[in-house]
Design an enzyme around this catalytic site. Structure first.
Site, PDB file in Angstrom:
ATOM      1  N   GLU A 414       9.735  16.645  -2.828  1.00 14.58           N
ATOM      2  CA  GLU A 414       8.646  17.182  -1.997  1.00 14.58           C
ATOM      3  C   GLU A 414       8.872  18.664  -1.802  1.00 14.58           C
ATOM      4  O   GLU A 414       9.970  19.095  -1.438  1.00 14.58           O
ATOM      5  CB  GLU A 414       8.645  16.550  -0.599  1.00 14.58           C
ATOM      6  CG  GLU A 414       8.041  15.188  -0.543  1.00 14.58           C
ATOM      7  CD  GLU A 414       7.955  14.645   0.880  1.00 14.58           C
ATOM      8  OE1 GLU A 414       8.014  15.426   1.850  1.00 14.58           O
ATOM      9  OE2 GLU A 414       7.842  13.419   1.011  1.00 14.58           O
TER      10      GLU A 414
HETATM   11  C1  NOJ Z   1       7.655  14.894   4.668  1.00 22.62           C
HETATM   12  C2  NOJ Z   1       7.015  13.552   4.539  1.00 22.62           C
HETATM   13  O1  NOJ Z   1       7.788  12.759   3.696  1.00 22.62           O
HETATM   14  C3  NOJ Z   1       5.583  13.605   3.997  1.00 22.62           C
HETATM   15  O2  NOJ Z   1       5.021  12.347   4.098  1.00 22.62           O
HETATM   16  C4  NOJ Z   1       4.791  14.661   4.725  1.00 22.62           C
HETATM   17  O3  NOJ Z   1       3.480  14.707   4.224  1.00 22.62           O
HETATM   18  C5  NOJ Z   1       5.493  15.985   4.579  1.00 22.62           C
HETATM   19  N1  NOJ Z   1       6.818  15.901   5.168  1.00 22.62           N
HETATM   20  C6  NOJ Z   1       4.748  17.142   5.248  1.00 22.62           C
HETATM   21  O4  NOJ Z   1       4.804  17.010   6.624  1.00 22.62           O
END
Ligand code: NOJ
Length: 585
Positions: A414
């Site tokens: 991410e």
């Molecule tokens: C981490 C989380 O895993 C994800 O679901 C979320 O959208 C992002 N942070 C942004 O807040």
């Protein structure tokens, strides 16, 4: 989350001093501002991500059971504007459409999560398997593979079956380890012939801290000082058990990998000539990413967590530490249960030492750390309140992982930035900047020797952003949530990310600037189209509202008033006629 802090002049001066002093670090030879033109290693995997509760919708369809997020979001006052993920992006019904978007970006992989209660409505395998849920993920996986996109599958992105929360207390209870293992085993059995990358947990820090300590997330428990540590303890054990299950039962046949996705902000000492600040910053990272990574790579919690929580527990008059302990057998069972490490990273903080009083009533994960978080007011923060763009922190975090855990194989699972916009905005110049700089810092980290194999932009679509509802948009694609068909529109960052992917990096300054210019040029016409489309649908909605009472009024007139008046007139005419005839006789 930390509020936007104003800095004193003295702090700003101190930061400027620190920034120049920081150049002495081995892995910060390139100064923060310089851009590195170059390419990623051949075979580097580019992707984008999503999660089930945030995008699927269909919360009560086709036999799905309730998750803790379904229940939590339906409680008043928990989510901004009381929004829910009930329909979200309707991703459940749009598998083909979304795979086309992924194809359009020319991604190598797509990261998504499986909803546990969609497969096992009560969470317990022996109760019932929902074949319709299995079919949904079969369809998604097959469609990805037909288009040569590698699925990276997360088993737990926060949507615990509600029954498990109600019956056992969710992650507070050790029985989750076996239930989760059964669920994971079912996924390996049904999907493992096609899925080769498994992530057990997404960001367990959030599950533990926000779910069981602050209560901002589902299940909303506020068990300060103990809840998060207990939840994390069971999550780590559950992760290890699932890794062993794969290792002993499936690996030889399926030849896949099992990892975990940990989130971590980088913590930079406010004053790098001050030993206390250096230690506080190290503590910040150890209490964040190290909390989970250290047991998984080295078998036990970071020493600094054991020391600090232990010391505070004694001061609070407790007989044992609030941080649970692993037995020697558990340590060796947990150690080494990671084929690759998923890293989720968004932002950075400056950290300084700050002693917190340790009374029993004020005990919490946050006060256990004895530190204060600061931000530089010059850092850009276009979206979420907590998300400041500090690209150089990413390189430092990646180097930290390399040195602390023996240079593991890393997938960035991410990374991205949100926007807070009242009106529609497809020309997301600031997101282009964020991706450009963060991806460049990752490239520098790879040159430093960090073993990063892939990158996942977060996220493919705008979606339900947990307690923030739909107010924060992370997507490369804009989703019009007001339209019941939830249409998707590309933002300018789609064009830019696509170019990075097709060049596998940043060829030279002129070209990269060209990409940016072209992306922003094309987006302004789509922006106008979308704005016109939205105006049309708003006007149509208003007309429908005005029209609706009119229609029902007309219906009442034709269906009730007209026949009644007609019948009455006929009756009255008949009576009048009879009256006339009688008089004549
Ligand atoms: C981490 C989380 O895993 C994800 O679901 C979320 O959208 C992002 N942070 C942004 O807040």
């Amino acid at each position: 989350m930390l509020p936007r802090c104003a800095f004193s002049v003295c702090h700003v001066l101190m930061l400027v001093l620190c920034l120049s002093a920081a150049e002495d670090f081995d892995w910060t030879k390139n100064d923060h501002g310089s851009f590195y033109y170059g390419t990623f290693p051949a075979g580097f995997s580019w992707g984008a991500g999503s999660s089930a509760y945030q995008t699927e919708g269909a919360w009560d369809k086709d036999g799905k059971g309730l998750s803790i997020w379904d229940v939590f979001s339906h409680k008043k006052g928990k989510i901004q504007q009381n929004e829910t993920g009930d329909s979200s992006c309707e991703g459940y019904y749009k598998v083909k459409d979304d795979v086309s978007l992924i194809k359009e970006l020319k991604l190598n992989h797509y990261r998504f999560s499986i909803s546990w209660p969609r497969l096992l409505p009560t969470g317990i395998k022996s109760d019932h398997i929902n074949e319709k849920g299995i079919q949904h993920y079969d369809q998604l996986i097959d469609h990805l593979l037909e288009n040569k996109i590698t699925p990276i599958v997360t088993l737990y992105h926060w949507d615990l079956p509600q029954v498990l929360q109600e019956k056992y207390g969710g992650w507070q209870n050790i029985s989750m380890v076996n239930h989760f293992n059964e669920f994971a085993n079912l996924c390996f059995e049904r999907f493992g012939n096609r899925v080769k990358y498994w992530i057990t947990f997404n960001n367990p820090w959030s599950v533990a801290v926000e779910g069981y300590e602050t209560g901002e997330h589902a299940p909303g428990l506020k068990l300060r000082g103990t809840g998060a540590y207990r939840a994390a303890h069971h999550i780590i054990k559950a992760h290890a058990k699932v890794w062993h299950t794969y290792d002993t039962q499936w690996r030889a046949k399926q030849k896949g990998l099992v990892g975990i996705s940990l989130s971590g902000d980088w913590g930079e000492p406010v004053d790098i000539s001050n030993q206390k600040d250096i230690e506080a910053a190290e503590r910040y990272v150890q209490f964040y990413l190290g909390w989970f990574a250290t047991p998984i790579f080295h078998g036990d919690y970071p020493q600094v967590m054991k020391d600090f929580i232990g010391k505070k527990s004694v001061q609070q008059g407790l007989g044992t530490s609030r941080l649970p302990t692993f037995s020697p057998q558990e340590k060796s069972y947990i150690k080494g249960t990671c084929d690759f490490l998923g890293v989720g990273h968004f932002t950075t903080r400056y950290i300084t030492q700050k002693n917190n009083p340790s009374s029993r009533s004020s005990s919490s994960y946050f006060s256990d750390r004895d530190l204060a978080e600061l931000v530089d007011p010059r850092w850009p923060d276009p979206g979420s309140e907590w998300l400041y763009s500090v690209p150089w922190g990413f390189r430092r975090l990646l180097n930290f992982v390399k040195t602390q855990y023996g240079n593991p194989m890393i997938y960035v699972t991410e990374n991205g930035v949100s926007e807070k916009m009242l009106c529609t905005e497809l020309c997301d110049d600031w997101r282009i900047q964020y991706y450009k700089d963060y991806i460049n810092e990752m490239l520098k980290a790879i040159k430093d020797g960090v073993n990063v194999k892939g990158y996942t932009a977060w996220s493919l679509l705008d979606k339900f952003e947990w307690d923030e509802g739909y107010s924060e948009r992370f997507g490369l694609y804009y989703v019009d949530f007001r339209n019941k068909n939830k249409p998707r529109y590309p933002k300018a960052s789609v064009q830019f990310y696509k170019r990075i992917i097709s060049s596998n990096g940043f060829p030279n300054q002129r070209e990269v600037e060209n990409w940016r210019r072209k992306a922003v040029e094309t987006c302004s016409s789509s922006n106008q189209l979308l704005a016109a489309e939205e105006q049309r649908s708003t006007a149509a909605n208003i007309l429908r509202l005005i029209h609706d009472p009119l229609t029902s009024h007309m219906e009442m007139v034709t269906e009730i008033v007209v026949p009644t008046v007609c019948t009455l007139s006929i009756l009255l005419s008949a009576i009048f006629l009879m009256f006339l005839l009688r008089r004549r006789n």
